[in-house]
Write a protein that holds these residues in place. Structure first.
Motif, PDB file in Angstrom:
ATOM      1  N   GLU A  10     -30.061  21.423 -39.850  1.00  0.00           N
ATOM      2  CA  GLU A  10     -30.761  21.017 -38.629  1.00  0.00           C
ATOM      3  C   GLU A  10     -30.266  21.801 -37.425  1.00  0.00           C
ATOM      4  OE1 GLU A  10     -30.410  16.842 -38.130  1.00  0.00           O
ATOM      5  OE2 GLU A  10     -31.357  16.347 -40.040  1.00  0.00           O
ATOM      6  N   ALA A  11     -28.960  21.974 -37.319  1.00  0.00           N
ATOM      7  CA  ALA A  11     -28.396  22.694 -36.176  1.00  0.00           C
ATOM      8  C   ALA A  11     -28.815  24.165 -36.178  1.00  0.00           C
ATOM      9  CB  ALA A  11     -26.875  22.579 -36.172  1.00  0.00           C
ATOM     10  N   LEU A  12     -28.855  24.763 -37.357  1.00  0.00           N
ATOM     11  CA  LEU A  12     -29.196  26.179 -37.470  1.00  0.00           C
ATOM     12  C   LEU A  12     -30.696  26.420 -37.485  1.00  0.00           C
ATOM     13  CD1 LEU A  12     -26.611  27.073 -40.258  1.00  0.00           C
ATOM     14  CD2 LEU A  12     -26.569  28.011 -37.933  1.00  0.00           C
ATOM     15  N   GLY A  13     -31.451  25.388 -37.842  1.00  0.00           N
ATOM     16  CA  GLY A  13     -32.895  25.578 -38.021  1.00  0.00           C
ATOM     17  C   GLY A  13     -33.203  26.434 -39.225  1.00  0.00           C
ATOM     18  N   LEU A  14     -32.360  26.310 -40.267  1.00  0.00           N
ATOM     19  CA  LEU A  14     -32.479  27.143 -41.462  1.00  0.00           C
ATOM     20  C   LEU A  14     -32.255  26.293 -42.703  1.00  0.00           C
ATOM     21  CD1 LEU A  14     -30.167  30.105 -40.392  1.00  0.00           C
ATOM     22  CD2 LEU A  14     -32.668  30.206 -40.528  1.00  0.00           C
ATOM     23  N   PRO A  15     -32.728  26.751 -43.858  1.00  0.00           N
ATOM     24  CA  PRO A  15     -32.351  26.077 -45.105  1.00  0.00           C
ATOM     25  C   PRO A  15     -30.845  26.187 -45.313  1.00  0.00           C
ATOM     26  CG  PRO A  15     -34.170  27.608 -45.459  1.00  0.00           C
ATOM     27  CD  PRO A  15     -33.649  27.882 -44.092  1.00  0.00           C
ATOM     28  N   CYS A  16     -30.201  25.076 -45.619  1.00  0.00           N
ATOM     29  CA  CYS A  16     -28.761  25.072 -45.889  1.00  0.00           C
ATOM     30  C   CYS A  16     -28.526  24.267 -47.157  1.00  0.00           C
ATOM     31  CB  CYS A  16     -27.981  24.461 -44.728  1.00  0.00           C
ATOM     32  SG  CYS A  16     -26.182  24.456 -44.980  1.00  0.00           S
ATOM     33  N   ALA A  17     -27.903  24.885 -48.133  1.00  0.00           N
ATOM     34  CA  ALA A  17     -27.702  24.244 -49.428  1.00  0.00           C
ATOM     35  C   ALA A  17     -26.222  24.232 -49.783  1.00  0.00           C
ATOM     36  CB  ALA A  17     -28.490  24.984 -50.514  1.00  0.00           C
ATOM     37  N   VAL A  18     -25.852  23.253 -50.596  1.00  0.00           N
ATOM     38  CA  VAL A  18     -24.495  23.173 -51.124  1.00  0.00           C
ATOM     39  C   VAL A  18     -24.331  24.251 -52.198  1.00  0.00           C
ATOM     40  CG1 VAL A  18     -22.876  21.732 -52.408  1.00  0.00           C
ATOM     41  CG2 VAL A  18     -24.327  20.713 -50.625  1.00  0.00           C
ATOM     42  N   LEU A  19     -23.192  24.952 -52.158  1.00  0.00           N
ATOM     43  CA  LEU A  19     -22.932  26.024 -53.115  1.00  0.00           C
ATOM     44  C   LEU A  19     -21.770  25.622 -54.021  1.00  0.00           C
ATOM     45  CD1 LEU A  19     -23.651  28.898 -54.048  1.00  0.00           C
ATOM     46  CD2 LEU A  19     -21.978  29.767 -52.409  1.00  0.00           C
ATOM     47  N   ALA A  20     -22.042  25.538 -55.316  1.00  0.00           N
ATOM     48  CA  ALA A  20     -21.032  25.219 -56.317  1.00  0.00           C
ATOM     49  C   ALA A  20     -20.801  26.435 -57.208  1.00  0.00           C
ATOM     50  CB  ALA A  20     -21.483  24.024 -57.158  1.00  0.00           C
ATOM     51  N   PRO A  21     -19.645  26.517 -57.869  1.00  0.00           N
ATOM     52  CA  PRO A  21     -19.338  27.685 -58.708  1.00  0.00           C
ATOM     53  C   PRO A  21     -20.392  27.979 -59.772  1.00  0.00           C
ATOM     54  CG  PRO A  21     -17.351  26.435 -58.329  1.00  0.00           C
ATOM     55  CD  PRO A  21     -18.471  25.622 -57.752  1.00  0.00           C
ATOM     56  N   SER A  22     -21.011  26.944 -60.352  1.00  0.00           N
ATOM     57  CA  SER A  22     -21.987  27.168 -61.423  1.00  0.00           C
ATOM     58  C   SER A  22     -23.236  27.888 -60.953  1.00  0.00           C
ATOM     59  CB  SER A  22     -22.391  25.834 -62.057  1.00  0.00           C
ATOM     60  OG  SER A  22     -22.999  24.983 -61.096  1.00  0.00           O
ATOM     61  N   MET A  23     -23.445  27.984 -59.629  1.00  0.00           N
ATOM     62  CA  MET A  23     -24.631  28.629 -59.081  1.00  0.00           C
ATOM     63  C   MET A  23     -24.428  30.123 -58.870  1.00  0.00           C
ATOM     64  SD  MET A  23     -25.334  25.618 -56.280  1.00  0.00           S
ATOM     65  CE  MET A  23     -26.725  26.431 -55.487  1.00  0.00           C
ATOM     66  N   LEU A  24     -23.205  30.609 -59.007  1.00  0.00           N
ATOM     67  CA  LEU A  24     -22.911  32.015 -58.751  1.00  0.00           C
ATOM     68  C   LEU A  24     -23.423  32.887 -59.888  1.00  0.00           C
ATOM     69  CD1 LEU A  24     -19.223  31.641 -57.506  1.00  0.00           C
ATOM     70  CD2 LEU A  24     -21.275  31.957 -56.091  1.00  0.00           C
ATOM     71  N   ALA A  25     -23.840  34.087 -59.541  1.00  0.00           N
ATOM     72  CA  ALA A  25     -24.358  35.038 -60.529  1.00  0.00           C
ATOM     73  C   ALA A  25     -23.218  35.884 -61.080  1.00  0.00           C
ATOM     74  CB  ALA A  25     -25.425  35.921 -59.892  1.00  0.00           C
ATOM     75  N   ILE A  26     -22.308  35.222 -61.820  1.00  0.00           N
ATOM     76  CA  ILE A  26     -21.192  35.923 -62.451  1.00  0.00           C
ATOM     77  C   ILE A  26     -21.051  35.400 -63.884  1.00  0.00           C
ATOM     78  CG2 ILE A  26     -19.909  36.362 -60.323  1.00  0.00           C
ATOM     79  CD1 ILE A  26     -18.158  33.948 -61.000  1.00  0.00           C
ATOM     80  N   PRO A  27     -20.511  36.204 -64.772  1.00  0.00           N
ATOM     81  CA  PRO A  27     -20.318  35.748 -66.140  1.00  0.00           C
ATOM     82  C   PRO A  27     -19.439  34.500 -66.199  1.00  0.00           C
ATOM     83  CG  PRO A  27     -20.044  38.124 -66.006  1.00  0.00           C
ATOM     84  CD  PRO A  27     -20.126  37.630 -64.604  1.00  0.00           C
ATOM     85  N   GLY A  28     -19.868  33.511 -66.960  1.00  0.00           N
ATOM     86  CA  GLY A  28     -19.098  32.289 -67.141  1.00  0.00           C
ATOM     87  C   GLY A  28     -19.400  31.189 -66.151  1.00  0.00           C
ATOM     88  N   ALA A  29     -20.079  31.512 -65.054  1.00  0.00           N
ATOM     89  CA  ALA A  29     -20.303  30.502 -64.019  1.00  0.00           C
ATOM     90  C   ALA A  29     -21.213  29.375 -64.498  1.00  0.00           C
ATOM     91  CB  ALA A  29     -20.886  31.162 -62.773  1.00  0.00           C
ATOM     92  N   ALA A  30     -22.218  29.708 -65.298  1.00  0.00           N
ATOM     93  CA  ALA A  30     -23.177  28.695 -65.736  1.00  0.00           C
ATOM     94  C   ALA A  30     -22.503  27.577 -66.522  1.00  0.00           C
ATOM     95  CB  ALA A  30     -24.277  29.339 -66.578  1.00  0.00           C
ATOM     96  N   ALA A  31     -21.373  27.874 -67.157  1.00  0.00           N
ATOM     97  CA  ALA A  31     -20.675  26.854 -67.939  1.00  0.00           C
ATOM     98  C   ALA A  31     -19.774  25.974 -67.082  1.00  0.00           C
ATOM     99  CB  ALA A  31     -19.846  27.524 -69.032  1.00  0.00           C
ATOM    100  N   ALA A  32     -19.599  26.336 -65.815  1.00  0.00           N
ATOM    101  CA  ALA A  32     -18.699  25.580 -64.934  1.00  0.00           C
ATOM    102  C   ALA A  32     -19.441  24.444 -64.236  1.00  0.00           C
ATOM    103  CB  ALA A  32     -18.059  26.519 -63.913  1.00  0.00           C
ATOM    104  N   THR A  33     -20.214  23.692 -65.013  1.00  0.00           N
ATOM    105  CA  THR A  33     -21.056  22.654 -64.410  1.00  0.00           C
ATOM    106  C   THR A  33     -20.247  21.489 -63.854  1.00  0.00           C
ATOM    107  OG1 THR A  33     -21.343  21.708 -66.625  1.00  0.00           O
ATOM    108  CG2 THR A  33     -23.060  23.211 -65.825  1.00  0.00           C
ATOM    109  N   GLY A  34     -19.014  21.308 -64.322  1.00  0.00           N
ATOM    110  CA  GLY A  34     -18.202  20.206 -63.815  1.00  0.00           C
ATOM    111  C   GLY A  34     -17.464  20.529 -62.538  1.00  0.00           C
ATOM    112  N   ALA A  35     -17.521  21.773 -62.093  1.00  0.00           N
ATOM    113  CA  ALA A  35     -16.812  22.181 -60.874  1.00  0.00           C
ATOM    114  C   ALA A  35     -17.711  22.001 -59.671  1.00  0.00           C
ATOM    115  CB  ALA A  35     -16.362  23.637 -60.989  1.00  0.00           C
ATOM    116  N   GLY A  36     -17.270  21.229 -58.708  1.00  0.00           N
ATOM    117  CA  GLY A  36     -18.061  20.975 -57.517  1.00  0.00           C
ATOM    118  C   GLY A  36     -17.805  21.990 -56.426  1.00  0.00           C
TER     119      GLY A  36
END
Length: 327
Positions: A272-298
């Motif tokens: 709201e303050a930025l007037g932009l989309p702002c999303a929570v970023l967790a390790p499993s969302m990163l485009a690196i090998p192994g990240a998709a399996a880190a679903t338990g990491a917040g």
């Protein structure tokens, strides 16, 4: 098994560690842990400024050293062949984007302290400098440089070793987040991204255009970023200042990401303050090998991942390391 890189963040009650395994020039995120630091030494002692024995302060609970927490959680336990990565406090570092008309490392190393001297309140022989190259065309070199007081950095390393941690690499608050620039989730356009890390009373903000750092900031607010379900107005102001600074440099932010223990609470007010989309970023969302399996990491684990990546990726401004030269 390849070489393990351990990105470590240490809190009063918990320690977080991201384990990245490297093989030649490849790497993979293998695990992310959050470990409670166990109390040691029996009953807590009361501490205060009154007379000896005065019951005028909160109980000070002595907790196990970080090295003991890591040894309980990791299999195999950390050893001398692993590389531990820590972050030096950004509030005690001086960051600058510097250009040089030459590319030779030896010439940059010799010139850097004198380039930084106008920006730091100490003499050239009292500061320790490091830099990482920023991708750029042309005959010279673009760098992200940092200067820290030598005595402060030596004390930081001594304290880490006293806790059982002897870091092979030391990044800087804020700077370590740049290691994530190349692996943020795709946004569908080339607009610059704002990445915010917030925990306790500290906030780190970077604006990147691709992998190029436009703004890198770390601030101590003196009060929590959020309390009682409310977001600190000063925190929102610092984030807006970072976005405005990027805009003045021709990098208007198109999307924001936030991470940290209170990320879910912060995302809405930040957007709201930025007037932009702002999303929570967790390790499993990163485009690196192994990240998709880190679903338990917040999102609270993201900085530990950023620290590990800072020593695992081959190049870029996120690889800045203070463990060079005399250190």
């Amino acid at each position: 098994m390849g070489h393990r890189v351990l990105g470590v963040t240490v809190g009063d009650d918990t320690i977080r560690v991201a384990v990245v395994e490297t093989r030649l020039r490849r790497f993979e995120l293998k695990a992310v842990h959050e470990i409670a630091r166990r109390p040691v030494g029996g009953d807590p002692a009361w501490v205060g400024e009154g007379d000896a024995g005065a019951d005028d302060g909160p109980p000070a609970i002595v907790r196990e050293p970080p090295a003991a927490s890591l040894a309980r959680a990791l299999v195999p336990p950390p050893s001398a062949i692993d590389s531990i990565v820590l972050a030096y406090p950004g509030a005690r570092a001086f960051l600058r984007r510097l250009s040089f008309p030459f590319k030779e490392k030896a010439r940059i190393d010799a010139t850097l302290p004198f380039q930084m001297i106008g920006h730091v309140p100490v003499e050239p022989d009292e500061i320790h400098c490091a830099y990482a190259r920023v991708p750029a065309d042309g005959p010279g070199a673009e760098t992200l440089a940092v200067a820290v007081p030598i005595d402060d950095f030596a004390a930081f390393l001594a304290d880490a070793r006293a806790q059982g941690l002897d870091p092979a690499s030391v990044s800087v608050d804020g700077v370590c987040l740049l290691s994530l620039a190349a692996c943020l989730p795709p946004s569908g356009d080339d607009a610059p991204s704002l990445l915010v890390w917030a925990e306790g009373g500290s906030a780190e903000m970077v604006v990147v255009r691709g992998v190029e750092p436009v703004v890198v900031r770390s601030v101590d607010l003196g009060e929590p970023v959020a309390a009682g379900g409310e977001v600190n107005a000063a925190f929102l102001g610092e984030v807006l200042l970072s976005a405005a600074s990027a805009s003045e440099q021709g990098a208007s932010v198109g999307r924001a990401w936030v991470a940290g223990p209170d990320a879910a609470l912060l995302a809405g007010p930040l957007g709201e303050a930025l007037g932009l989309p702002c999303a929570v970023l967790a390790p499993s969302m990163l485009a690196i090998p192994g990240a998709a399996a880190a679903t338990g990491a917040g999102p609270e684990a993201l900085k530990a991942v950023a620290l590990a990546l800072s020593a695992a990726i081959p190049s870029g401004p996120g690889t800045l390391d203070l463990r060079i030269g005399p250190f």
